[in-house]
Design a protein around this motif. Structure first.
Motif, PDB file in Angstrom:
ATOM      1  N   MET A   2      30.899  57.599 -18.107  1.00 53.88           N
ATOM      2  CA  MET A   2      30.786  58.090 -16.698  1.00 53.88           C
ATOM      3  C   MET A   2      29.667  58.834 -16.353  1.00 53.88           C
ATOM      4  O   MET A   2      28.939  58.539 -15.234  1.00 53.88           O
ATOM      5  CB  MET A   2      31.795  58.783 -16.144  1.00 53.88           C
ATOM      6  N   LEU A   3      29.028  59.554 -17.168  1.00 53.53           N
ATOM      7  CA  LEU A   3      27.741  60.389 -17.143  1.00 53.53           C
ATOM      8  C   LEU A   3      26.808  59.327 -16.815  1.00 53.53           C
ATOM      9  O   LEU A   3      25.891  59.573 -16.248  1.00 53.53           O
ATOM     10  CB  LEU A   3      27.618  61.422 -18.290  1.00 53.53           C
ATOM     11  N   SER A   4      26.701  57.989 -17.661  1.00 59.62           N
ATOM     12  CA  SER A   4      25.815  57.146 -17.473  1.00 59.62           C
ATOM     13  C   SER A   4      25.569  56.529 -16.284  1.00 59.62           C
ATOM     14  O   SER A   4      24.490  56.382 -15.542  1.00 59.62           O
ATOM     15  CB  SER A   4      25.823  56.032 -18.540  1.00 59.62           C
ATOM     16  N   TRP A   5      26.733  56.431 -15.392  1.00 53.25           N
ATOM     17  CA  TRP A   5      26.738  55.909 -13.993  1.00 53.25           C
ATOM     18  C   TRP A   5      26.089  57.079 -13.067  1.00 53.25           C
ATOM     19  O   TRP A   5      25.380  56.713 -12.308  1.00 53.25           O
ATOM     20  CB  TRP A   5      28.092  55.658 -13.752  1.00 53.25           C
ATOM     21  N   ALA A   6      26.465  58.388 -13.511  1.00 57.93           N
ATOM     22  CA  ALA A   6      25.789  59.204 -12.514  1.00 57.93           C
ATOM     23  C   ALA A   6      24.196  59.349 -12.621  1.00 57.93           C
ATOM     24  O   ALA A   6      23.338  59.499 -11.724  1.00 57.93           O
ATOM     25  CB  ALA A   6      26.150  60.612 -13.189  1.00 57.93           C
ATOM     26  N   LEU A   7      23.773  59.221 -13.852  1.00 59.65           N
ATOM     27  CA  LEU A   7      22.273  58.854 -14.307  1.00 59.65           C
ATOM     28  C   LEU A   7      21.663  57.850 -13.569  1.00 59.65           C
ATOM     29  O   LEU A   7      20.667  57.895 -12.849  1.00 59.65           O
ATOM     30  CB  LEU A   7      22.078  58.967 -15.617  1.00 59.65           C
ATOM     31  N   VAL A   8      22.320  56.687 -13.528  1.00 59.85           N
ATOM     32  CA  VAL A   8      21.986  55.412 -12.805  1.00 59.85           C
ATOM     33  C   VAL A   8      21.787  55.776 -11.635  1.00 59.85           C
ATOM     34  O   VAL A   8      20.657  55.236 -10.957  1.00 59.85           O
ATOM     35  CB  VAL A   8      22.895  54.375 -13.160  1.00 59.85           C
ATOM     36  N   PHE A   9      22.765  56.063 -10.834  1.00 54.90           N
ATOM     37  CA  PHE A   9      22.834  56.479  -9.513  1.00 54.90           C
ATOM     38  C   PHE A   9      21.569  57.652  -9.112  1.00 54.90           C
ATOM     39  O   PHE A   9      20.964  57.610  -8.113  1.00 54.90           O
ATOM     40  CB  PHE A   9      24.024  56.794  -8.571  1.00 54.90           C
TER      41      PHE A   9
END
Length: 53
Positions: free
Chosen positions: A1-8
């Motif tokens: 989920m942290l990776s999605w935050a970094l992507v956005f």
């Protein structure tokens, strides 16, 4: 989920650099929400670990 935050977050930074205000704002908002969800789950998992031990 942290990776999605970094992507956005990256999408928001690129959109802000190119001048797309609406897209940058929306992406930054999504990244912020995902980050807070991740942080809350992290704190809950820490508490659960200390309760078990």
């Amino acid at each position: 989920m942290l990776s999605w935050a970094l992507v956005f977050l990256v999408i928001a930074l690129i959109a802000a650099a190119l001048g797309f205000g609406g897209i940058a704002g929306a992406s930054a908002g999504i990244a912020q929400v995902l980050f807070f969800i991740f942080a809350a789950l992290f704190v809950i998992s820490l508490i659960a670990r200390f309760v078990r031990n």
